[in-house]
Motif scaffolding. Structure first.
Motif, PDB file in Angstrom:
ATOM      1  N   ALA A   6       0.834  -1.203   0.000  1.00 60.44           N
ATOM      2  CA  ALA A   6       0.000   0.000   0.000  1.00 60.44           C
ATOM      3  C   ALA A   6       0.867   1.250   0.000  1.00 60.44           C
ATOM      4  CB  ALA A   6      -0.935   0.001   1.203  1.00 60.44           C
ATOM      5  N   ALA A   7       1.904   1.254   0.826  1.00 56.56           N
ATOM      6  CA  ALA A   7       2.790   2.416   0.914  1.00 56.56           C
ATOM      7  C   ALA A   7       3.520   2.655  -0.399  1.00 56.56           C
ATOM      8  CB  ALA A   7       3.792   2.227   2.045  1.00 56.56           C
ATOM      9  N   ASN A   8       3.794   1.591  -1.150  1.00 56.20           N
ATOM     10  CA  ASN A   8       4.497   1.702  -2.431  1.00 56.20           C
ATOM     11  C   ASN A   8       3.553   1.817  -3.626  1.00 56.20           C
ATOM     12  OD1 ASN A   8       6.940   1.469  -1.121  1.00 56.20           O
ATOM     13  ND2 ASN A   8       7.021  -0.746  -1.341  1.00 56.20           N
ATOM     14  N   ARG A  62     -13.470  -9.845   1.183  1.00 55.07           N
ATOM     15  CA  ARG A  62     -13.475 -10.768   2.321  1.00 55.07           C
ATOM     16  C   ARG A  62     -12.457 -10.307   3.365  1.00 55.07           C
ATOM     17  NH1 ARG A  62     -12.673 -14.877  -0.603  1.00 55.07           N
ATOM     18  NH2 ARG A  62     -14.861 -15.220  -1.066  1.00 55.07           N
ATOM     19  N   GLN A  63     -11.289  -9.863   2.920  1.00 56.00           N
ATOM     20  CA  GLN A  63     -10.241  -9.384   3.823  1.00 56.00           C
ATOM     21  C   GLN A  63     -10.724  -8.161   4.606  1.00 56.00           C
ATOM     22  OE1 GLN A  63      -6.622  -8.431   1.705  1.00 56.00           O
ATOM     23  NE2 GLN A  63      -5.596  -7.616   3.512  1.00 56.00           N
ATOM     24  N   VAL A  64     -11.347  -7.218   3.923  1.00 61.84           N
ATOM     25  CA  VAL A  64     -11.847  -6.006   4.575  1.00 61.84           C
ATOM     26  C   VAL A  64     -12.927  -6.355   5.596  1.00 61.84           C
ATOM     27  CG1 VAL A  64     -13.152  -3.862   4.208  1.00 61.84           C
ATOM     28  CG2 VAL A  64     -11.229  -4.437   2.703  1.00 61.84           C
ATOM     29  N   LEU A  65     -13.914  -7.157   5.176  1.00 65.58           N
ATOM     30  CA  LEU A  65     -15.002  -7.507   6.095  1.00 65.58           C
ATOM     31  C   LEU A  65     -14.488  -8.290   7.297  1.00 65.58           C
ATOM     32  CD1 LEU A  65     -17.908  -8.392   3.651  1.00 65.58           C
ATOM     33  CD2 LEU A  65     -17.701  -6.388   5.134  1.00 65.58           C
ATOM     34  N   ALA A  66     -13.563  -9.213   7.070  1.00 61.72           N
ATOM     35  CA  ALA A  66     -13.008 -10.001   8.178  1.00 61.72           C
ATOM     36  C   ALA A  66     -12.309  -9.078   9.174  1.00 61.72           C
ATOM     37  CB  ALA A  66     -12.045 -11.064   7.657  1.00 61.72           C
ATOM     38  N   CYS A 140      -7.557  -1.685   5.113  1.00 59.88           N
ATOM     39  CA  CYS A 140      -8.958  -1.664   4.665  1.00 59.88           C
ATOM     40  C   CYS A 140      -9.241  -0.408   3.849  1.00 59.88           C
ATOM     41  CB  CYS A 140      -9.913  -1.714   5.860  1.00 59.88           C
ATOM     42  SG  CYS A 140     -10.013  -3.303   6.678  1.00 59.88           S
ATOM     43  N   SER A 141      -8.784   0.726   4.364  1.00 62.60           N
ATOM     44  CA  SER A 141      -9.001   1.994   3.670  1.00 62.60           C
ATOM     45  C   SER A 141      -8.342   1.984   2.299  1.00 62.60           C
ATOM     46  CB  SER A 141      -8.458   3.140   4.519  1.00 62.60           C
ATOM     47  OG  SER A 141      -8.592   4.362   3.841  1.00 62.60           O
ATOM     48  N   GLU A 142      -7.113   1.525   2.238  1.00 66.23           N
ATOM     49  CA  GLU A 142      -6.395   1.460   0.961  1.00 66.23           C
ATOM     50  C   GLU A 142      -7.122   0.546  -0.030  1.00 66.23           C
ATOM     51  OE1 GLU A 142      -3.518   3.038  -0.161  1.00 66.23           O
ATOM     52  OE2 GLU A 142      -3.762   4.302   1.609  1.00 66.23           O
ATOM     53  N   LEU A 143      -7.578  -0.604   0.440  1.00 66.17           N
ATOM     54  CA  LEU A 143      -8.272  -1.543  -0.456  1.00 66.17           C
ATOM     55  C   LEU A 143      -9.585  -0.964  -0.971  1.00 66.17           C
ATOM     56  CD1 LEU A 143      -7.591  -4.909   1.396  1.00 66.17           C
ATOM     57  CD2 LEU A 143      -6.725  -4.227  -0.861  1.00 66.17           C
ATOM     58  N   GLY A 149     -14.076   3.169  -3.881  1.00 68.07           N
ATOM     59  CA  GLY A 149     -15.023   3.444  -2.804  1.00 68.07           C
ATOM     60  C   GLY A 149     -14.389   4.272  -1.705  1.00 68.07           C
ATOM     61  N   ARG A 150     -15.111   4.397  -0.616  1.00 74.22           N
ATOM     62  CA  ARG A 150     -14.599   5.116   0.546  1.00 74.22           C
ATOM     63  C   ARG A 150     -15.054   4.393   1.810  1.00 74.22           C
ATOM     64  NH1 ARG A 150     -18.658   8.969   2.269  1.00 74.22           N
ATOM     65  NH2 ARG A 150     -20.422   8.839   0.864  1.00 74.22           N
ATOM     66  N   ILE A 151     -14.377   4.662   2.902  1.00 75.61           N
ATOM     67  CA  ILE A 151     -14.690   4.032   4.179  1.00 75.61           C
ATOM     68  C   ILE A 151     -14.660   5.101   5.260  1.00 75.61           C
ATOM     69  CG2 ILE A 151     -12.285   3.360   4.551  1.00 75.61           C
ATOM     70  CD1 ILE A 151     -13.348   0.794   5.946  1.00 75.61           C
ATOM     71  N   TRP A 152     -15.585   5.003   6.205  1.00 72.93           N
ATOM     72  CA  TRP A 152     -15.623   5.946   7.323  1.00 72.93           C
ATOM     73  C   TRP A 152     -16.287   5.257   8.505  1.00 72.93           C
ATOM     74  CZ3 TRP A 152     -19.028   5.953   3.305  1.00 72.93           C
ATOM     75  CH2 TRP A 152     -20.395   5.998   3.585  1.00 72.93           C
ATOM     76  N   VAL A 153     -16.220   5.914   9.657  1.00 68.39           N
ATOM     77  CA  VAL A 153     -16.833   5.373  10.865  1.00 68.39           C
ATOM     78  C   VAL A 153     -17.737   6.424  11.490  1.00 68.39           C
ATOM     79  CG1 VAL A 153     -14.910   6.012  12.367  1.00 68.39           C
ATOM     80  CG2 VAL A 153     -16.420   4.125  13.036  1.00 68.39           C
TER      81      VAL A 153
END
Length: 178
Positions: A6-8, A62-66, A140-143, A149-153
């Motif tokens: 992700a960083a790269n 699946r990785q994000v949801l898990a 999760c955010s990067e994926l 898409g976007r992710i927030w809480v």
């Protein structure tokens, strides 16, 4: 490794038309023993309609949801619930908004934006029983971003949290007359 990728800028996704419900069912089935051991209930609250098709990499979803459900298990005490659901966003009909809602400890208002940063941990996470590296939500955010898409809480301290993520819906093919 995903964090380094992700960083790269090398964290890859391979989106394809994917049905959401089976991934949610599988994720909850996999994590149910951990939840049960803590006295927590896991639920799925998705409408049974065909439009729950999204264009995502199913392995990455699946990785994000898990990760989100596992975090909810860590930060929820018995008796508690964790629900994977769906929310309509009237101003964004082209996306599906999935939610992971828990009845856990919640997050301080000042921490909600930074929890998606690399190596970020809140005071609630610096606890021997809940230790982690502070990388899960960053990945999760990067994926989710790589899927467009976007992710927030949304959270209140002591009142639980709802993590929301948007995913591009599959376009409905229409028939054209010649």
């Amino acid at each position: 490794m995903d964090c380094t990728r992700a960083a790269n800028g090398q964290l890859t996704v391979a989106p394809k038309p994917t049905e959401v419900a089976p991934i949610v069912v599988e994720t909850l089935h996999t994590l149910r023993p951990s939840a049960t051991q803590k006295g927590l209930d896991l639920f799925m609250d998705l409408p049974s309609t065909a439009w729950l098709m999204v264009k995502v990499d199913p392995v990455r979803l699946r990785q994000v949801l898990a990760n989100l459900v596992d975090n909810a298990i860590k930060f929820t005490t018995a008796p508690g619930t964790i629900t994977v659901g769906q929310r309509d966003l009237d101003d964004e009909p082209e996306v599906l908004c999935l939610t992971v809602t828990d009845t856990g400890c919640g997050i301080r208002p000042g921490d909600t934006a930074r929890i998606f940063e690399r190596l970020s941990q809140t005071a609630e996470t610096i606890d021997e029983r809940r230790q982690g590296l502070g990388l899960g939500l960053y990945i999760c955010s990067e994926l989710i971003q790589r899927h467009g898409g976007r992710i927030w809480v949304e959270s209140e301290l002591g009142q639980g949290s709802t993590f929301c993520l948007t995913l591009p819906r599959c376009s409905v093919s229409t028939s054209h007359s010649s």
